[in-house]
Design a protein around this motif. Structure first.
Motif, short mmCIF file in Angstrom:
data_model
loop_
_atom_site.label_atom_id
_atom_site.label_comp_id
_atom_site.label_asym_id
_atom_site.label_seq_id
_atom_site.Cartn_x
_atom_site.Cartn_y
_atom_site.Cartn_z
N HIS A 85 0.99 -1.47 0.05
CA HIS A 85 -0.19 -0.12 -0.27
C HIS A 85 0.68 1.27 0.01
N ASN A 86 0.89 2.12 -1.15
CA ASN A 86 1.43 3.52 -0.71
C ASN A 86 -0.14 4.21 -0.56
N GLY A 87 0.13 5.89 0.01
CA GLY A 87 -1.12 6.51 0.36
C GLY A 87 -1.03 6.18 2.24
N ILE A 88 -2.24 6.93 2.79
CA ILE A 88 -2.32 7.02 4.18
C ILE A 88 -4.26 6.45 4.43
N ILE A 89 -4.17 5.57 5.40
CA ILE A 89 -6.11 5.80 5.41
C ILE A 89 -6.21 6.75 7.10
N GLU A 90 -6.81 7.61 6.36
CA GLU A 90 -7.35 7.96 7.05
C GLU A 90 -8.19 7.86 8.44
N ASN A 91 -8.85 6.88 8.01
CA ASN A 91 -10.10 5.59 9.33
C ASN A 91 -9.88 4.79 9.68
N TYR A 92 -8.09 4.68 9.97
CA TYR A 92 -8.04 3.07 9.85
C TYR A 92 -7.68 2.88 11.58
N GLU A 93 -8.05 4.16 12.82
CA GLU A 93 -8.44 3.72 13.49
C GLU A 93 -9.60 2.85 13.79
N GLN A 151 -15.17 1.69 1.83
CA GLN A 151 -15.07 2.21 3.20
C GLN A 151 -13.59 2.83 3.33
N LEU A 152 -13.38 2.87 2.77
CA LEU A 152 -11.37 3.46 3.41
C LEU A 152 -12.10 4.76 3.51
N ARG A 153 -11.32 5.79 3.62
CA ARG A 153 -10.76 7.24 3.71
C ARG A 153 -9.85 7.93 3.60
N GLY A 154 -9.27 8.61 2.58
CA GLY A 154 -7.61 8.85 2.28
C GLY A 154 -7.48 8.54 1.23
N ALA A 155 -5.83 8.32 1.28
CA ALA A 155 -5.20 8.00 0.07
C ALA A 155 -4.63 6.70 -0.25
N GLN A 185 -10.32 -0.99 15.45
CA GLN A 185 -11.24 -1.31 16.16
C GLN A 185 -12.41 -2.54 15.37
N GLN A 186 -12.75 -1.74 14.38
CA GLN A 186 -13.88 -3.08 14.29
C GLN A 186 -13.32 -4.42 13.85
N LEU A 187 -12.01 -4.23 13.54
CA LEU A 187 -11.76 -5.58 13.17
C LEU A 187 -10.87 -6.24 13.98
N GLU A 188 -10.29 -5.27 15.25
CA GLU A 188 -10.13 -6.11 16.30
C GLU A 188 -11.52 -6.94 17.50
N ALA A 189 -12.37 -6.16 17.24
CA ALA A 189 -13.87 -6.65 17.86
C ALA A 189 -13.82 -8.30 17.20
N VAL A 219 -5.70 -2.13 5.76
CA VAL A 219 -6.28 -3.04 4.71
C VAL A 219 -6.28 -4.28 4.75
N ALA A 220 -5.54 -5.03 5.28
CA ALA A 220 -5.56 -6.32 4.39
C ALA A 220 -6.53 -7.46 5.45
N HIS A 221 -6.71 -6.91 6.84
CA HIS A 221 -7.58 -7.84 7.18
C HIS A 221 -9.08 -7.23 7.08
#
Length: 630
Positions: free
Chosen positions: A118-126, A170-174, A130-134, A148-150
């Motif tokens: 991945h190149n870029g930054i996922i702004e809503n990764y946090e 579902q991704l926000r950012g670049a 949390q959703q994926l950890e749940a 993104v992988a998960h």
């Protein structure tokens, strides 16, 4: 900033992945890695995903791949410049997803289900994390990329392309993404939004590739498709499919194949010690090439319909970052002085985040070496959203996103610039801006044809004049010996040479790590004079212009306080070397074009000072060549 190379075919792609990463090293990186689908070339072999990563150079990654005898027909590779998480092997790409549930660092790699770069930054990764950890996903790294992988794994139901498409909603950012799956050993998928990605097509139909830059595929294929914002791509052996962000298929006419000239030869050092040194000395050629097709001044130099655009505008808004911003500051002096048009210059990363007053009659000019600078692209899109319709790009890459998104353009011909500290891109941008100044002045009728031709002839002489300035190198080396022992430096200029002082300070700090600042010389008494001591060398850009006498007074203020001056002086300035004053005489004065000449010694000063300090000239710490994230 990061680099992506990925491929799928009928034979071994690992050498291409490694070579591609080597071609992208100039972008800057602090870790690298690759992942392959094992068993693709060995019948009966155990299949699965395998990766190798390193925090050293690509050469070390190559050695690891050879030691592990990696020979596979599908793989993804990456060079990373750290944003989320420190530079480390665990944070290096590619990232795996093993699916939900417990696993450890010792889990067999063959059990990994997803591998992704991945190149870029996922702004809503946090939030996504949390959703994926749940859901039971365990994170091994501190990166936004592992999210993104998960996420793709959580959406996978037997079709990797469909899972990727759903994930992008579902991704926000670049992002520019390349993904492979354990259960689909001959399939590579990718997507882009806000970060460049190209598709390379093997003419023989044996292999297809994804890369963040066509240069990565030099010598492999020159058949390139530039993916647009929101595009997704599905690659299999000898086949590919493209769709938009909604999953609608794209026809060949919508994303045409372009023949892109290979850049491999440009990446060779030849007799030079560093790429920066090579690029400094390429400037006479780069400037000459940039002016090659300019037989006369005409608005149409900037594209069809430019005359109508220039007639319609009443001001300019220039958006740029870094060195390109300084070229724009010089252009402001030129355009307001010669074309009599008001100019506003904005740092692109600041412009989009403040409340500005749009003027629909302004010409918005974007400046970038790569044409992929994230902040400049975002600033352009923001300007358009405010109602700005007149747009023009000055860029070194004709196929870049910035050029494609502007109505008009001027392509500089600097050639590939590999050194992180920009040199020839800067001077060719200045040449393009001077052409624009003359074209605007012609359209507005504020200069006669005789005056325009006189300025054009002076511009044509600049490559020869730059060659003469390069001959000053031995004198500049003696200055560099002094600077290499210093921790700070001050640069002074006045008028259109103040931006040149800014550029000189930037070059010195970028590659020698000496703290350097630049000021308009008239500002000395308003603060900077407090810093002046014998250990604070003061570089002065001293052209023979209307501000010379005032500049001399500023220089005396420095000498009176024990400061040591290093002066780039034009002929007939009557500035000579003396105690506390080191002067280098410039070969000639070029009037409005003198900023192009005066920046050359400052580039050489930075380069030789960095040599004296033993820094990594072409890959300075913490910096990247192509800044494709905010």
């Amino acid at each position: 900033m990061c680099g992506i190379v990925a491929g799928v075919g009928q034979n071994d792609v690992v050498p291409v992945l490694i070579q591609g990463l080597q071609r992208l090293e100039y972008r800057g990186y602090d870790s690298c890695g690759l992942a392959v689908h094992t068993g693709s070339l060995v019948p009966g072999a155990h299949t699965g995903l395998h990766r190798t990563r390193s925090t050293a150079r690509v050469a070390q990654l190559q050695a690891q791949a050879q030691a592990e005898e990696l020979r596979e027909s599908i793989g993804i590779a990456h060079t990373r410049w750290a944003t989320h998480g420190e530079p480390s092997v665990v944070n290096a790409h590619p990232h795996f997803s093993f699916g939900p549930g417990p696993h450890s660092a010792d889990s067999p790699e063959q059990t990994a289900r997803i591998a992704l770069v991945h190149n870029g930054i996922i702004e809503n990764y946090e939030t996504l994390r949390q959703q994926l950890e749940a859901k039971g996903y365990v994170f091994a790294s501190a990166t936004d990329t592992e999210v993104v992988a998960h996420l793709i794994d959580s959406l996978y139901e037997g079709d990797l392309f469909q899972a990727l498409r759903e994930a992008t909603t579902q991704l926000r950012g670049a992002y520019a993404l390349a993904v492979i799956h354990r259960d689909e050993p001959h399939r590579l998928v990718g997507a882009r939004a806000g970060s460049p990605l190209v598709l390379g097509i093997d003419a023989a139909g044996q292999r297809n590739f994804l890369a963040s830059d066509a240069m990565a595929l030099a010598g492999v294929t020159d058949q390139i498709i530039y993916l647009e914002e929101g595009d997704l791509v599905d690659l299999q052996t000898g086949k590919y499919w493209l769709s938009d962000s909604q999953g609608q298929p794209l026809e060949a006419a919508q994303r045409p194949v372009q023949a892109v000239k290979a850049f491999a030869a440009a990446a060779e050092l030849e007799p030079y010690q560093h790429y920066m040194q090579k690029e400094i000395f390429e400037q006479p050629r780069a400037l000459s090439d940039t002016l090659t097709d300019v037989l006369e001044i005409s608005p149409e130099l900037f594209g069809d319909g430019a005359y109508s655009t220039f007639k319609a505008i009443d001001s300019l808004l220039i958006l740029a970052c870094g060195t390109s911003y300084y070229s724009a500051l010089v252009a402001k002096y030129w355009i307001e002085s010669l074309a009599k048009i008001p100019v506003q210059v904005e740092i692109a990363s600041e412009y989009r985040y403040r409340d500005s007053v749009p003027n629909p009659r302004a010409l918005v000019i974007t400046v970038s070496q790569s044409g992929e600078t994230a902040d400049t692209l975002a600033a352009l899109r923001h300007a358009k959203s405010l109602g700005h319709q007149h747009t023009l790009s000055i860029c070194n890459v004709a196929t870049s996103t910035l050029v494609r998104e502007c109505r008009h353009s001027y392509i500089t011909r600097a050639g590939v610039e590999i050194g992180v500290a920009s040199t020839k891109a800067f001077t060719t941008q200045l040449a393009a801006f001077f052409l624009l100044t003359l074209a605007l002045a012609q359209t507005k009728g504020v200069l006669s044809e005789a005056q325009i031709n006189e300025h054009l002839q002076a511009l044509r002489h600049i490559p020869s004049a730059v060659q003469a300035v390069l001959a000053l190198e031995p004198q500049i080396i003696s200055w560099a010996d002094d600077f290499a022992r210093m921790d700070n430096a001050l640069f002074l200029g006045r008028g259109m040479h103040y931006p040149i002082a800014l550029e000189g300070a930037l070059k010195l700090k970028e590659i020698s790590y000496i703290h350097a600042e630049a000021y308009p010389a008239g500002e000395l008494k308003h603060g900077p004079l407090a810093l002046v001591t014998s250990q604070m060398p003061v570089v002065v850009v001293a052209p023979n212009d209307a501000l010379l006498e005032k500049l001399k007074s500023n220089m005396q203020e420095v000498r009176a306080r024990g400061g040591v001056l290093y002066v780039l002086a034009d002929a007939n300035t009557h500035i000579h070397s003396d105690k506390g004053l080191h002067a280098i005489r410039m070969p000639e004065h070029s009037g409005p074009l003198s900023p192009i000449l005066h920046v050359i010694p400052l580039q050489l000063l930075a380069y030789h000072t960095a040599l004296g300090k033993g820094t990594d000239v072409d890959k300075p710490r913490n910096l990247a060549k192509s800044v494709t994230v905010e």
